[in-house]
Scaffold this motif. Structure first.
Motif: not given
Length: 325
Positions: A161-178
């Motif tokens: 929750k403390l992390l999420e209070s810092e901004g929009d949290v996103e998880h991305t698997n970059l293997w396929q994209s970059d």
């Protein structure tokens, strides 16, 4: 077997470093166990040595990504004792030293090597002992969290929750994209934390080749990037293979927030994902420890040890090695 004995890992390693002067493949990998190669070099630049080693490892000569869970055979059966099979393998090749890295402590193969050394009066010593850690993901994630100490649970899970209070949290698997962008971030984080990048040109090419090939063997690369308001603050290099997630590397922004252990928090998300996947039985943190603490020990449910063993045939070389190290 592990992901390190896959054709993807073994073939990519040999293509990256197998052309080193003095290297010669003597037994190919088969997708279940490591290959073997001979390395010819000069000890202290003078004495000629013929060294027998597992593909994926290098004693004295190279620094390469670590290849763990090495083994000689898929099993010890086939109506022949394991010691006899290993003895036959060793007698097939000429060698001054045989250096077998990262064998599991307590394995039949390790016991067979010690037995053979005694029988043939070979010198034998343990070059290194390293602890490895894994998490059994067969039970529920909540049960796993309940078994952790309060401080560990706080770092791994409770400060989301403390992390999420810092901004929009996103998880991305970059293997396929970059994937190249992923490794750029990993190198940058390592450069700041350790004073050097994680992977250089040859190592980077090796990992990209391995990741591309492991998919053909049923593996799933997870080049996980954790972002806050679009800025990547942590990366995890994981690979799912045959029911286990292997945590190969990680990097994170050190000065993001004084109350957040970003690396641990990101790892917590990945561990939870492993628990939520029916096909996953373990999350393997592998051997090694952190810069300031042995965090893997606190996060794990299971511990194992790797031993690296050296065999030396002749008495003069034994005396020299034991004296000089």
């Amino acid at each position: 077997m592990s992901v390190f004995q896959s054709r993807a890992w073994q073939s990519a390693w040999w293509e990256a470093w197998g052309q080193t002067k003095g290297f010669r493949l003597v037994r190919p990998w088969d997708g279940e166990v490591s290959g073997l190669y001979e390395s010819r070099y000069r000890y202290k630049g003078v004495l000629p040595i013929r060294s027998l080693q597992f593909v994926g490892t290098s004693h004295r000569e190279l620094r390469t990504p670590r290849t763990e869970y090495n083994s000689f055979f898929r099993d010890g059966g086939a109506g022949e004792s394991l010691a006899s099979r290993i003895s036959e393998l060793l007698e097939t090749h000429s060698w001054t030293e045989a250096v077998f890295s990262d064998l599991l402590k307590g394995s039949e193969e390790l016991e067979a090597l010690v037995s053979l050394a005694a029988r043939h009066n070979w010198g034998v010593r343990i070059n290194s002992v390293d602890d490895g850690y894994s998490i059994n993901t067969s039970d529920g994630f909540q049960s796993y969290l309940d078994g952790l100490g309060s401080n560990t649970r706080l770092r791994l899970f409770n400060r989301r929750k403390l992390l999420e209070s810092e901004g929009d949290v996103e998880h991305t698997n970059l293997w396929q994209s970059d994937p190249e962008l992923f490794f750029e971030h990993l190198n940058q984080f390592h450069l700041k934390r350790w004073g050097k990048p994680c992977f250089g040109g040859t190592s980077l090419a090796f990992h990209l080749k391995f990741l591309d090939r492991v998919e053909g063997e049923g593996g799933i690369p997870y080049l996980s990037a954790l972002s806050v308001d679009g800025n990547v603050v942590s990366v995890l290099y994981n690979v799912w293979y045959r029911g286990t997630v292997y945590n190969i590397q990680a990097g994170f922004m050190q000065d993001f927030h004084r109350k957040l252990a970003l690396g641990s928090l990101h790892l917590g998300y990945a561990i939870e994902d492993a628990f939520n996947c029916r096909e996953t039985k373990a999350f393997d943190l592998l051997a090694g420890c952190g810069k300031n603490e042995d965090y893997k020990k606190r996060f794990s449910t299971d511990c194992y040890q790797f031993l690296s063993v050296m065999l030396v045939k002749s008495a003069p070389f034994r005396a020299l090695y034991w004296m000089k190290g």
